[in-house]
Motif scaffolding. Structure first.
Motif, PDB file in Angstrom:
ATOM      1  N   LEU A 101      -1.182  13.908   8.306  1.00 53.96           N
ATOM      2  CA  LEU A 101      -0.192  13.203   7.509  1.00 53.96           C
ATOM      3  C   LEU A 101      -0.798  12.623   6.236  1.00 53.96           C
ATOM      4  O   LEU A 101      -0.192  12.696   5.162  1.00 53.96           O
ATOM      5  N   ASP A 102      -2.007  12.080   6.324  1.00 56.03           N
ATOM      6  CA  ASP A 102      -2.641  11.514   5.132  1.00 56.03           C
ATOM      7  C   ASP A 102      -2.910  12.591   4.084  1.00 56.03           C
ATOM      8  O   ASP A 102      -2.705  12.385   2.891  1.00 56.03           O
ATOM      9  N   ALA A 104      -1.194  15.364   3.730  1.00 61.32           N
ATOM     10  CA  ALA A 104       0.101  15.797   3.200  1.00 61.32           C
ATOM     11  C   ALA A 104       0.636  14.839   2.149  1.00 61.32           C
ATOM     12  O   ALA A 104       1.190  15.259   1.138  1.00 61.32           O
ATOM     13  N   LEU A 105       0.481  13.548   2.370  1.00 62.05           N
ATOM     14  CA  LEU A 105       1.065  12.552   1.472  1.00 62.05           C
ATOM     15  C   LEU A 105       0.199  12.221   0.264  1.00 62.05           C
ATOM     16  O   LEU A 105       0.697  11.676  -0.715  1.00 62.05           O
ATOM     17  N   GLU A 106      -1.075  12.589   0.319  1.00 57.91           N
ATOM     18  CA  GLU A 106      -1.982  12.265  -0.777  1.00 57.91           C
ATOM     19  C   GLU A 106      -1.515  12.919  -2.082  1.00 57.91           C
ATOM     20  O   GLU A 106      -1.339  14.121  -2.168  1.00 57.91           O
ATOM     21  N   GLY A 107      -1.266  12.091  -3.074  1.00 58.34           N
ATOM     22  CA  GLY A 107      -0.891  12.573  -4.389  1.00 58.34           C
ATOM     23  C   GLY A 107       0.571  12.971  -4.551  1.00 58.34           C
ATOM     24  O   GLY A 107       0.975  13.374  -5.626  1.00 58.34           O
ATOM     25  N   ALA A 108       1.353  12.871  -3.496  1.00 57.51           N
ATOM     26  CA  ALA A 108       2.760  13.286  -3.587  1.00 57.51           C
ATOM     27  C   ALA A 108       3.566  12.266  -4.383  1.00 57.51           C
ATOM     28  O   ALA A 108       3.457  11.071  -4.165  1.00 57.51           O
ATOM     29  N   SER A 109       4.367  12.753  -5.306  1.00 59.46           N
ATOM     30  CA  SER A 109       5.249  11.857  -6.040  1.00 59.46           C
ATOM     31  C   SER A 109       6.636  11.850  -5.417  1.00 59.46           C
ATOM     32  O   SER A 109       7.413  10.934  -5.640  1.00 59.46           O
ATOM     33  N   LEU A 110       6.925  12.861  -4.632  1.00 57.76           N
ATOM     34  CA  LEU A 110       8.213  12.996  -3.975  1.00 57.76           C
ATOM     35  C   LEU A 110       7.975  13.431  -2.540  1.00 57.76           C
ATOM     36  O   LEU A 110       7.191  14.343  -2.297  1.00 57.76           O
ATOM     37  N   GLY A 119      13.732  11.184  15.795  1.00 57.84           N
ATOM     38  CA  GLY A 119      12.309  10.944  15.583  1.00 57.84           C
ATOM     39  C   GLY A 119      11.962  10.343  14.242  1.00 57.84           C
ATOM     40  O   GLY A 119      10.786  10.113  13.945  1.00 57.84           O
ATOM     41  N   VAL A 120      12.975  10.073  13.421  1.00 61.50           N
ATOM     42  CA  VAL A 120      12.714   9.588  12.059  1.00 61.50           C
ATOM     43  C   VAL A 120      11.905   8.303  12.058  1.00 61.50           C
ATOM     44  O   VAL A 120      10.886   8.190  11.372  1.00 61.50           O
ATOM     45  N   ARG A 121      12.332   7.307  12.810  1.00 55.95           N
ATOM     46  CA  ARG A 121      11.662   6.007  12.767  1.00 55.95           C
ATOM     47  C   ARG A 121      10.191   6.137  13.154  1.00 55.95           C
ATOM     48  O   ARG A 121       9.307   5.571  12.505  1.00 55.95           O
ATOM     49  N   GLU A 122       9.901   6.884  14.200  1.00 57.02           N
ATOM     50  CA  GLU A 122       8.513   7.048  14.661  1.00 57.02           C
ATOM     51  C   GLU A 122       7.638   7.693  13.588  1.00 57.02           C
ATOM     52  O   GLU A 122       6.534   7.213  13.297  1.00 57.02           O
ATOM     53  N   VAL A 123       8.119   8.771  12.986  1.00 60.17           N
ATOM     54  CA  VAL A 123       7.322   9.476  11.973  1.00 60.17           C
ATOM     55  C   VAL A 123       7.163   8.622  10.714  1.00 60.17           C
ATOM     56  O   VAL A 123       6.064   8.516  10.161  1.00 60.17           O
ATOM     57  N   ILE A 124       8.243   7.988  10.271  1.00 62.60           N
ATOM     58  CA  ILE A 124       8.172   7.172   9.048  1.00 62.60           C
ATOM     59  C   ILE A 124       7.295   5.941   9.269  1.00 62.60           C
ATOM     60  O   ILE A 124       6.573   5.520   8.359  1.00 62.60           O
ATOM     61  N   PRO A 129       2.091   3.345   6.012  1.00 62.12           N
ATOM     62  CA  PRO A 129       0.872   2.857   5.338  1.00 62.12           C
ATOM     63  C   PRO A 129       0.342   3.816   4.270  1.00 62.12           C
ATOM     64  O   PRO A 129      -0.450   3.427   3.419  1.00 62.12           O
ATOM     65  N   LEU A 130       0.791   5.070   4.319  1.00 60.21           N
ATOM     66  CA  LEU A 130       0.311   6.090   3.386  1.00 60.21           C
ATOM     67  C   LEU A 130       1.239   6.287   2.192  1.00 60.21           C
ATOM     68  O   LEU A 130       0.880   6.946   1.219  1.00 60.21           O
ATOM     69  N   VAL A 131       2.438   5.735   2.283  1.00 62.27           N
ATOM     70  CA  VAL A 131       3.422   5.877   1.218  1.00 62.27           C
ATOM     71  C   VAL A 131       3.126   4.851   0.129  1.00 62.27           C
ATOM     72  O   VAL A 131       2.920   3.677   0.410  1.00 62.27           O
ATOM     73  N   ARG A 132       3.095   5.328  -1.118  1.00 61.76           N
ATOM     74  CA  ARG A 132       2.739   4.470  -2.243  1.00 61.76           C
ATOM     75  C   ARG A 132       3.956   3.803  -2.870  1.00 61.76           C
ATOM     76  O   ARG A 132       5.062   4.337  -2.848  1.00 61.76           O
ATOM     77  N   GLN A 133       3.713   2.672  -3.472  1.00 63.01           N
ATOM     78  CA  GLN A 133       4.722   1.958  -4.259  1.00 63.01           C
ATOM     79  C   GLN A 133       5.314   2.921  -5.284  1.00 63.01           C
ATOM     80  O   GLN A 133       4.582   3.642  -5.955  1.00 63.01           O
ATOM     81  N   GLY A 134       6.630   2.973  -5.381  1.00 63.51           N
ATOM     82  CA  GLY A 134       7.290   3.782  -6.384  1.00 63.51           C
ATOM     83  C   GLY A 134       7.552   5.233  -6.005  1.00 63.51           C
ATOM     84  O   GLY A 134       8.199   5.951  -6.763  1.00 63.51           O
ATOM     85  N   GLN A 135       7.043   5.690  -4.852  1.00 66.60           N
ATOM     86  CA  GLN A 135       7.343   7.059  -4.440  1.00 66.60           C
ATOM     87  C   GLN A 135       8.831   7.178  -4.125  1.00 66.60           C
ATOM     88  O   GLN A 135       9.477   6.202  -3.755  1.00 66.60           O
TER      89      GLN A 135
END
Length: 176
Positions: A101-102, A104-110, A119-124, A129-135
């Motif tokens: 997951l880290d 996958a999310l590294e550098g993603a703007s969207l 399963g949404v709540r569990e995955v999100i 912690p990996l989702v950045r401000q403003g994404q």
């Protein structure tokens, strides 16, 4: 010029008895990926994520597909086909596939979250912690959360707070 957006398609795979050994049939270069995200079946979210990832990669975006089932992700990475859910779709060369997951999310703007509603709540929560401000997080999940009857966008807002923009992709089944 073309604007490239780093995009992550999050796909959660929930079934445990999948037939990874089934030989895929290969289409004329059409890409595909994880568990049924664009399928019309009730558990079609993984097919939708696969199909969205393929479409975005074909458009030239830097796309990455994440799945929580490492064995299936490994199989997809090797074959470049999701033999379980989209056996006729070959993944474009530019589409990355990972179970990390880290990564996958590294550098993603969207981030496109195509996860079964149960399963949404569990995955999100794992991703938070990996989702950045403003994404921007786009929900491509249909249905409501079991128990709370919250829309998926409301679950995303609860788990991620106001630091991200939440959008919803809605409509009929998506076909490649």
């Amino acid at each position: 010029g073309t604007i490239l957006v780093a995009i992550v398609i999050i796909i959660a795979i929930w079934e445990t008895s999948l037939d990874y050994g089934r030989e895929p049939s290969i289409d004329s270069g059409s890409p595909g990926i994880e568990e049924g995200l664009f399928d019309a079946s009730p558990y079609s979210v993984p097919g939708v994520g696969n199909e969205l990832a393929v479409h975005l990669a074909r458009l030239g975006h830097d796309a990455c597909l994440w799945g929580r089932d490492a064995a299936l992700v490994d199989d997809i990475s090797v074959r470049r086909v999701n033999a379980v859910y989209l056996p006729d779709i070959v993944l474009p060369d530019g589409l990355r596939v990972t179970a990390a997951l880290d990564e996958a999310l590294e550098g993603a703007s969207l981030v496109v979250a195509a996860i079964p509603s149960h399963g949404v709540r569990e995955v999100i929560r794992r991703a938070a912690p990996l989702v950045r401000q403003g994404q921007t997080i786009i929900s491509a999940t249909k249905g409501l959360e079991q128990g709370t009857l919250l829309r998926v966008s409301e679950v995303l807002e609860q788990e991620l707070g106001a630091r991200v923009a939440v959008a919803v992709l809605s409509g009929p089944s998506f076909a490649i």
